[in-house]
Scaffold this active site. Structure first.
Site, PDB file in Angstrom:
ATOM      1  N   ARG A 136     -37.923  58.197  37.601  1.00 40.15           N
ATOM      2  CA  ARG A 136     -37.122  57.025  37.961  1.00 40.15           C
ATOM      3  C   ARG A 136     -35.657  57.197  37.567  1.00 40.15           C
ATOM      4  NH1 ARG A 136     -40.184  52.219  39.026  1.00 40.15           N
ATOM      5  NH2 ARG A 136     -42.053  52.969  40.018  1.00 40.15           N
ATOM      6  N   ARG A 166     -28.271  48.211  45.709  1.00 35.13           N
ATOM      7  CA  ARG A 166     -29.510  47.428  45.794  1.00 35.13           C
ATOM      8  C   ARG A 166     -29.248  45.982  46.204  1.00 35.13           C
ATOM      9  NH1 ARG A 166     -33.459  45.191  46.617  1.00 35.13           N
ATOM     10  NH2 ARG A 166     -35.391  45.026  45.423  1.00 35.13           N
ATOM     11  N   ASP A 177     -40.734  55.823  47.664  1.00 30.60           N
ATOM     12  CA  ASP A 177     -41.758  55.237  46.798  1.00 30.60           C
ATOM     13  C   ASP A 177     -43.119  55.814  47.156  1.00 30.60           C
ATOM     14  OD1 ASP A 177     -41.873  52.977  44.660  1.00 30.60           O
ATOM     15  OD2 ASP A 177     -43.708  52.787  45.841  1.00 30.60           O
ATOM     16  N   TYR A 216     -53.738  50.332  44.584  1.00 24.93           N
ATOM     17  CA  TYR A 216     -52.727  49.366  45.048  1.00 24.93           C
ATOM     18  C   TYR A 216     -53.152  48.717  46.377  1.00 24.93           C
ATOM     19  CZ  TYR A 216     -48.962  50.379  41.710  1.00 24.93           C
ATOM     20  OH  TYR A 216     -48.196  50.478  40.591  1.00 24.93           O
TER      21      TYR A 216
END
Ligand code: CP3
Length: 343
Positions: free
Chosen positions: A24, A37, A74, A150
């Protein structure tokens, strides 16, 4: 690229100063990231802009002069490409609007189509164009198990209750899903390599939901399918693979297998005993606890050097954090860690 310290370490060649990158490394702790962002409400929309991805991947390289870059994307792009409807809204974790709730949902999944992930491959190409020469780019995916967890849970969760009951109630059906995901992971990583990545990392972030026996059945056998396909394919056969396996219930020696070049250690692992156990058969990446970066400069210096000293004579050592850096960390503290490694 031959002189890359990172690639040398993955091949278990010695470096006098260990290479460093960290999980990250492009993210919310950087003010330059926050600035970009702000323009997106859904994080996934940002991931679909190849030029923005390249810019974000380069931010930590420009700031810290790191030894490797990681694709900005991601792990959940694969379930999104299967039409599970992923979104990341402000201040929330990932959420699927169309999660896997029954065996029928698996039966009626659309076929995995790499075309749906073209934005990722374009991001790889764009990042490679912009990276300084000699800085390798790491491609990645989630392990089939972590992606399944997930997809069934519909997002993040403390206990993954839905996933655990699905495992108990529909053991054959979840295996079928894991096989679909394994094939998708292979195709996805292969296309990342064709687009230009130099190494691959597989994140099994939710391995710790599984007991030792379950780990083999639901996770490791499928990760091995992915790596076996990669190693049998001339396009990817020589690309080093790093495995991040968060699995405190099993010894790493019992987890690792030939197709893996490097293990990325969670911060709870004892790097000294792991390095003795592995006996230089695998490169090791790790494993400073990211929470140390919230402490004093002296403590950061001391804990970083402690790891470097333990690993000084280990032929394939890559300095990394033991999990992703968190948004509450001051980038100046990261600089202290890097200075301590390179001193
Ligand atoms: O520098 C990099 O590492 C960038 C690329 C990257 C991201 N996610 C960007 C991201 C990588 C390699 C990942 C991997 C990832 N994503 C994992 C495996 C590693 C791990 O931490 O165990 C997992 C489990 C995910 C799933 C995910 N993505 C979650 C749970 C979340 C929300 C919580 C959080 O940590 O932010 C994300 C969002 C995400 N992925 C962000 C970034 C930079 C933050 C998004 C934002 O700005 O809102």
């Amino acid at each position: 690229m031959k002189d890359s310290k990172f690639l040398k370490a993955l091949n278990r060649q010695p470096n006098s100063i260990p290479p460093v990158w960290f999980m990250r490394q492009a993210g919310r702790y950087l003010p330059e990231y926050q600035k970009i962002r702000k323009n997106y409400s859904n994080f996934l929309d940002m991931c679909k802009q190849p030029h923005t991805c390249a810019e974000l991947a380069l931010q930590p390289i420009n700031r810290f002069d790191l030894d490797a870059s990681i694709l900005f994307s991601d792990i959940l792009t694969i379930p999104d490409a299967l039409d599970l409807g992923l979104a990341f809204q402000e201040g929330e974790g990932p959420k699927f609007s169309n999660p896997i709730s029954s065996p029928q949902d698996i039966k009626k999944l659309i076929p995995f189509d790499l075309e749906n992930l073209n934005y990722v491959f374009k991001a790889v190409e764009e990042t490679k164009k912009q990276l300084p020469e000699g800085i390798p780019l790491i491609g990645f995916c989630g392990s089939p198990w972590t992606l399944a967890a997930y997809s069934i849970e519909g997002g993040g969760s403390k206990d993954f209750k839905k996933t655990k009951s699905f495992m108990m109630e529909h053991p054959d059906s979840i295996q079928e899903f894991l096989e679909i995901l394994s094939q998708a992971c292979y195709e996805y990583l292969r296309q990342q390599v064709l687009s230009g990545v130099n190494a691959l990392q597989i994140f099994d972030s939710w391995a710790d939901l599984l007991s030792s026996d379950e780990l083999e059945k639901f996770s490791l056998q499928h990760t091995r399918t992915v790596t076996k396909l990669l190693k049998a394919d001339p396009v990817t056969a020589n690309i080093p693979i790093i495995l991040f396996e968060k699995s405190p219930n099993k010894k790493l020696k019992e987890i690792l297998f030939q197709d893996i070049s490097c293990i990325s250690l969670h911060w709870q692992e004892d790097i000294k005993s792991v390095s003795q156990d592995l006996n230089s058969q695998y490169a090791i990446q790790g494993n400073l606890d990211p929470k140390v970066l919230l402490k004093s400069d002296e403590l950061i210096w001391k804990e970083t050097q402690k790891i470097c000293n333990i690993m000084h004579d280990y032929p394939g050592f890559i300095f990394n954090l033991g999990h992703g850096i968190t948004p509450n960390i001051n980038p100046n503290k990261v600089q202290i860690m890097i200075d301590a490694i390179r001193q």
